[in-house]
Design a protein around this motif. Structure first.
Motif, PDB file in Angstrom:
ATOM      1  N   GLY A   1      -0.316   2.612  15.683  1.00  0.00           N
ATOM      2  CA  GLY A   1      -1.223   2.031  14.703  1.00  0.00           C
ATOM      3  C   GLY A   1      -0.711   0.728  14.118  1.00  0.00           C
ATOM      4  N   SER A   2      -1.274   0.371  12.973  1.00  0.00           N
ATOM      5  CA  SER A   2      -0.964  -0.923  12.361  1.00  0.00           C
ATOM      6  C   SER A   2       0.398  -0.954  11.689  1.00  0.00           C
ATOM      7  CB  SER A   2      -2.041  -1.283  11.333  1.00  0.00           C
ATOM      8  OG  SER A   2      -2.118  -0.286  10.322  1.00  0.00           O
ATOM      9  N   GLY A   3       1.013   0.208  11.464  1.00  0.00           N
ATOM     10  CA  GLY A   3       2.318   0.241  10.817  1.00  0.00           C
ATOM     11  C   GLY A   3       2.219   0.063   9.312  1.00  0.00           C
ATOM     12  N   MET A   4       3.367   0.113   8.650  1.00  0.00           N
ATOM     13  CA  MET A   4       3.409   0.006   7.191  1.00  0.00           C
ATOM     14  C   MET A   4       4.284  -1.158   6.752  1.00  0.00           C
ATOM     15  SD  MET A   4       3.751   3.987   5.943  1.00  0.00           S
ATOM     16  CE  MET A   4       4.754   4.580   7.308  1.00  0.00           C
ATOM     17  N   THR A   5       3.908  -1.753   5.649  1.00  0.00           N
ATOM     18  CA  THR A   5       4.738  -2.796   5.055  1.00  0.00           C
ATOM     19  C   THR A   5       5.955  -2.142   4.403  1.00  0.00           C
ATOM     20  OG1 THR A   5       3.649  -2.667   2.905  1.00  0.00           O
ATOM     21  CG2 THR A   5       2.684  -4.159   4.552  1.00  0.00           C
ATOM     22  N   PRO A   6       7.025  -2.892   4.143  1.00  0.00           N
ATOM     23  CA  PRO A   6       8.190  -2.311   3.464  1.00  0.00           C
ATOM     24  C   PRO A   6       7.839  -1.699   2.114  1.00  0.00           C
ATOM     25  CG  PRO A   6       8.777  -4.409   4.455  1.00  0.00           C
ATOM     26  CD  PRO A   6       7.291  -4.276   4.609  1.00  0.00           C
ATOM     27  N   ALA A   7       6.898  -2.302   1.383  1.00  0.00           N
ATOM     28  CA  ALA A   7       6.520  -1.779   0.067  1.00  0.00           C
ATOM     29  C   ALA A   7       5.862  -0.409   0.186  1.00  0.00           C
ATOM     30  CB  ALA A   7       5.578  -2.757  -0.633  1.00  0.00           C
ATOM     31  N   VAL A   8       4.980  -0.252   1.174  1.00  0.00           N
ATOM     32  CA  VAL A   8       4.325   1.043   1.382  1.00  0.00           C
ATOM     33  C   VAL A   8       5.328   2.060   1.909  1.00  0.00           C
ATOM     34  CG1 VAL A   8       2.587   2.272   2.745  1.00  0.00           C
ATOM     35  CG2 VAL A   8       2.038   0.059   1.724  1.00  0.00           C
ATOM     36  N   LEU A   9       6.170   1.649   2.843  1.00  0.00           N
ATOM     37  CA  LEU A   9       7.163   2.550   3.426  1.00  0.00           C
ATOM     38  C   LEU A   9       8.100   3.106   2.357  1.00  0.00           C
ATOM     39  CD1 LEU A   9       8.348   3.785   5.999  1.00  0.00           C
ATOM     40  CD2 LEU A   9       9.748   1.721   6.249  1.00  0.00           C
ATOM     41  N   ALA A  10       8.425   2.295   1.358  1.00  0.00           N
ATOM     42  CA  ALA A  10       9.345   2.725   0.302  1.00  0.00           C
ATOM     43  C   ALA A  10       8.748   3.825  -0.568  1.00  0.00           C
ATOM     44  CB  ALA A  10       9.737   1.533  -0.569  1.00  0.00           C
ATOM     45  N   ARG A  11       7.420   3.933  -0.592  1.00  0.00           N
ATOM     46  CA  ARG A  11       6.775   4.897  -1.487  1.00  0.00           C
ATOM     47  C   ARG A  11       6.020   6.000  -0.755  1.00  0.00           C
ATOM     48  NH1 ARG A  11       3.068   2.617  -5.957  1.00  0.00           N
ATOM     49  NH2 ARG A  11       3.417   4.767  -6.627  1.00  0.00           N
ATOM     50  N   VAL A  12       6.010   5.976   0.558  1.00  0.00           N
ATOM     51  CA  VAL A  12       5.084   6.815   1.305  1.00  0.00           C
ATOM     52  C   VAL A  12       5.341   8.315   1.131  1.00  0.00           C
ATOM     53  CG1 VAL A  12       6.400   6.876   3.463  1.00  0.00           C
ATOM     54  CG2 VAL A  12       3.893   6.951   3.530  1.00  0.00           C
ATOM     55  N   THR A  13       6.565   8.723   0.770  1.00  0.00           N
ATOM     56  CA  THR A  13       6.830  10.153   0.565  1.00  0.00           C
ATOM     57  C   THR A  13       6.738  10.562  -0.903  1.00  0.00           C
ATOM     58  OG1 THR A  13       9.223   9.771   0.446  1.00  0.00           O
ATOM     59  CG2 THR A  13       8.300  10.320   2.610  1.00  0.00           C
ATOM     60  N   GLU A  14       6.314   9.650  -1.773  1.00  0.00           N
ATOM     61  CA  GLU A  14       6.127  10.015  -3.175  1.00  0.00           C
ATOM     62  C   GLU A  14       4.898  10.909  -3.305  1.00  0.00           C
ATOM     63  OE1 GLU A  14       5.755   6.679  -5.717  1.00  0.00           O
ATOM     64  OE2 GLU A  14       7.689   5.800  -5.168  1.00  0.00           O
ATOM     65  N   PRO A  15       4.986  11.995  -4.082  1.00  0.00           N
ATOM     66  CA  PRO A  15       3.804  12.826  -4.299  1.00  0.00           C
ATOM     67  C   PRO A  15       2.660  12.017  -4.892  1.00  0.00           C
ATOM     68  CG  PRO A  15       5.774  13.939  -5.074  1.00  0.00           C
ATOM     69  CD  PRO A  15       6.180  12.530  -4.754  1.00  0.00           C
ATOM     70  N   PHE A  16       1.464  12.200  -4.350  1.00  0.00           N
ATOM     71  CA  PHE A  16       0.214  11.598  -4.811  1.00  0.00           C
ATOM     72  C   PHE A  16       0.054  10.129  -4.418  1.00  0.00           C
ATOM     73  CE2 PHE A  16       1.368  14.852  -8.030  1.00  0.00           C
ATOM     74  CZ  PHE A  16       0.389  15.782  -7.720  1.00  0.00           C
ATOM     75  N   PHE A  17       1.047   9.533  -3.748  1.00  0.00           N
ATOM     76  CA  PHE A  17       0.879   8.150  -3.305  1.00  0.00           C
ATOM     77  C   PHE A  17       0.065   8.131  -2.017  1.00  0.00           C
ATOM     78  CE2 PHE A  17       2.155   4.552  -0.641  1.00  0.00           C
ATOM     79  CZ  PHE A  17       1.843   3.502  -1.495  1.00  0.00           C
ATOM     80  N   THR A  18      -0.976   7.318  -1.982  1.00  0.00           N
ATOM     81  CA  THR A  18      -1.797   7.198  -0.786  1.00  0.00           C
ATOM     82  C   THR A  18      -2.429   5.816  -0.732  1.00  0.00           C
ATOM     83  OG1 THR A  18      -3.674   8.110   0.455  1.00  0.00           O
ATOM     84  CG2 THR A  18      -3.827   8.173  -1.950  1.00  0.00           C
ATOM     85  N   THR A  19      -2.659   5.330   0.474  1.00  0.00           N
ATOM     86  CA  THR A  19      -3.364   4.063   0.667  1.00  0.00           C
ATOM     87  C   THR A  19      -4.804   4.308   1.093  1.00  0.00           C
ATOM     88  OG1 THR A  19      -2.607   3.943   2.971  1.00  0.00           O
ATOM     89  CG2 THR A  19      -1.247   2.855   1.302  1.00  0.00           C
ATOM     90  N   LYS A  20      -5.196   5.572   1.161  1.00  0.00           N
ATOM     91  CA  LYS A  20      -6.558   5.909   1.572  1.00  0.00           C
ATOM     92  C   LYS A  20      -7.526   5.726   0.409  1.00  0.00           C
ATOM     93  CE  LYS A  20      -5.071   9.299   5.029  1.00  0.00           C
ATOM     94  NZ  LYS A  20      -5.126  10.723   5.447  1.00  0.00           N
ATOM     95  N   PRO A  21      -8.816   5.544   0.715  1.00  0.00           N
ATOM     96  CA  PRO A  21      -9.814   5.425  -0.356  1.00  0.00           C
ATOM     97  C   PRO A  21      -9.870   6.694  -1.193  1.00  0.00           C
ATOM     98  CG  PRO A  21     -10.721   4.728   1.763  1.00  0.00           C
ATOM     99  CD  PRO A  21      -9.410   5.370   2.054  1.00  0.00           C
ATOM    100  N   LYS A  22     -10.350   6.572  -2.417  1.00  0.00           N
ATOM    101  CA  LYS A  22     -10.462   7.711  -3.311  1.00  0.00           C
ATOM    102  C   LYS A  22     -11.294   8.813  -2.668  1.00  0.00           C
ATOM    103  CE  LYS A  22     -11.660   8.945  -8.065  1.00  0.00           C
ATOM    104  NZ  LYS A  22     -12.187   8.449  -9.367  1.00  0.00           N
ATOM    105  N   GLY A  23     -10.783  10.035  -2.719  1.00  0.00           N
ATOM    106  CA  GLY A  23     -11.481  11.169  -2.146  1.00  0.00           C
ATOM    107  C   GLY A  23     -11.174  11.418  -0.684  1.00  0.00           C
ATOM    108  N   LYS A  24     -10.361  10.549  -0.066  1.00  0.00           N
ATOM    109  CA  LYS A  24     -10.063  10.686   1.361  1.00  0.00           C
ATOM    110  C   LYS A  24      -8.666  11.245   1.631  1.00  0.00           C
ATOM    111  CE  LYS A  24     -13.965   8.991   2.842  1.00  0.00           C
ATOM    112  NZ  LYS A  24     -14.918   9.832   3.608  1.00  0.00           N
ATOM    113  N   GLY A  25      -7.896  11.457   0.595  1.00  0.00           N
ATOM    114  CA  GLY A  25      -6.555  11.993   0.804  1.00  0.00           C
ATOM    115  C   GLY A  25      -5.890  12.303  -0.520  1.00  0.00           C
ATOM    116  N   THR A  26      -4.966  13.273  -0.516  1.00  0.00           N
ATOM    117  CA  THR A  26      -4.287  13.663  -1.751  1.00  0.00           C
ATOM    118  C   THR A  26      -2.954  12.951  -1.941  1.00  0.00           C
ATOM    119  OG1 THR A  26      -3.127  15.500  -0.666  1.00  0.00           O
ATOM    120  CG2 THR A  26      -5.307  15.959  -1.613  1.00  0.00           C
ATOM    121  N   GLY A  27      -2.395  12.378  -0.871  1.00  0.00           N
ATOM    122  CA  GLY A  27      -1.073  11.775  -0.975  1.00  0.00           C
ATOM    123  C   GLY A  27       0.035  12.807  -1.053  1.00  0.00           C
ATOM    124  N   LEU A  28      -0.218  14.012  -0.526  1.00  0.00           N
ATOM    125  CA  LEU A  28       0.770  15.087  -0.624  1.00  0.00           C
ATOM    126  C   LEU A  28       1.374  15.492   0.717  1.00  0.00           C
ATOM    127  CD1 LEU A  28      -1.045  17.376  -3.204  1.00  0.00           C
ATOM    128  CD2 LEU A  28       1.050  16.085  -3.576  1.00  0.00           C
TER     129      LEU A  28
END
Length: 230
Positions: free
Chosen positions: A22-49
């Motif tokens: 896929g398109s991959g992640m920026t360093p800023a997103v990669l640094a937070r991607v395992t944080e609970p509730f963090f998501t780059t998906k639109p509202k209602g499309k993912g919990t970030g968990l």
């Protein structure tokens, strides 16, 4: 060595990796991607968990979750798990046995949330802090536990829950049974909509309000602070 593996004890591990193009992640997103509730998906499309739960499972098993990604280069997620009976498992157990435990930070927490996945992540974070966690899926179930003799040091509850009892009502009823019980309320509502109820909760005992998405670490920090000041 990918981030996330530095703390692994020496030994033998099983590695499970999944790679996409896929398109991959920026360093800023990669640094937070395992944080609970963090998501780059639109509202209602993912919990970030999802990745937060995977990381929690790996670390509680003595392993790790490692993610390698860059824009335009896809992503590889690797789950490292110690082989049963291997040196890594023994080393991990030795480290845990030798680590000092801060008994003053330990306490009993009543955790209330109707979303099982959200509750699981928060319970894991609280347990990692040395707390004993009792869980309930709604306000009525939580009150049943309190009426049955449960004596938590802190109540952590979502505001909006099914069953006819919201988080603020639960705080009020819980303090009727346990006067002054510290409470952490997690909500996506604005303060103006429930201002009078919040003022009542803040005036009847130690109280903290956290806005969604609330990080599990932030919830655990408030709980620890309440317990240290009990």
């Amino acid at each position: 060595m990918p981030d996330g593996l530095a703390h692994l004890a020496p030994g033998e591990y099983l590695r499970l990796s999944v790679t996409d193009d896929g398109s991959g992640m920026t360093p800023a997103v990669l640094a937070r991607v395992t944080e609970p509730f963090f998501t780059t998906k639109p509202k209602g499309k993912g919990t970030g968990l999802g990745l937060a739960m995977a990381r929690g499972f790996a670390e509680q098993s003595g392993g790790a979750l490692a993610i390698e990604s860059a824009p335009g280069r896809g992503t590889t997620v690797s789950l490292w798990l110690p082989l049963a009976g291997g040196a890594a498992e023994s080393a991990h157990a030795t480290e845990e046995a030798a680590a000092p435990v801060d008994d003053t930070a330990r306490g009993a927490v009543l955790l209330v949330d109707d979303e099982p996945s959200v509750r699981a992540v928060m319970a894991a974070a609280l347990a990692d802090g040395g707390h004993h966690v009792a869980e309930a899926p709604d306000g009525r179930s939580a009150l049943d536990l309190l009426e049955g003799g449960l004596c938590p040091d802190v109540l952590v509850t979502d505001l909006a829950m099914p069953g006819g009892m919201d988080g603020l009502t639960l705080v009020r009823e819980a303090r009727r049974l346990r006067p002054g019980l510290p409470a952490v309320l997690i909500t996506g509502h604005t303060g103006d909509a429930i201002r009078s109820e919040l003022e009542e909760a803040a005036g009847s005992g130690p109280f903290a309000l956290l806005r969604k998405p609330a990080r599990a670490e932030a919830i655990a920090a408030h709980v620890a602070a309440f317990i240290e000041n009990r």
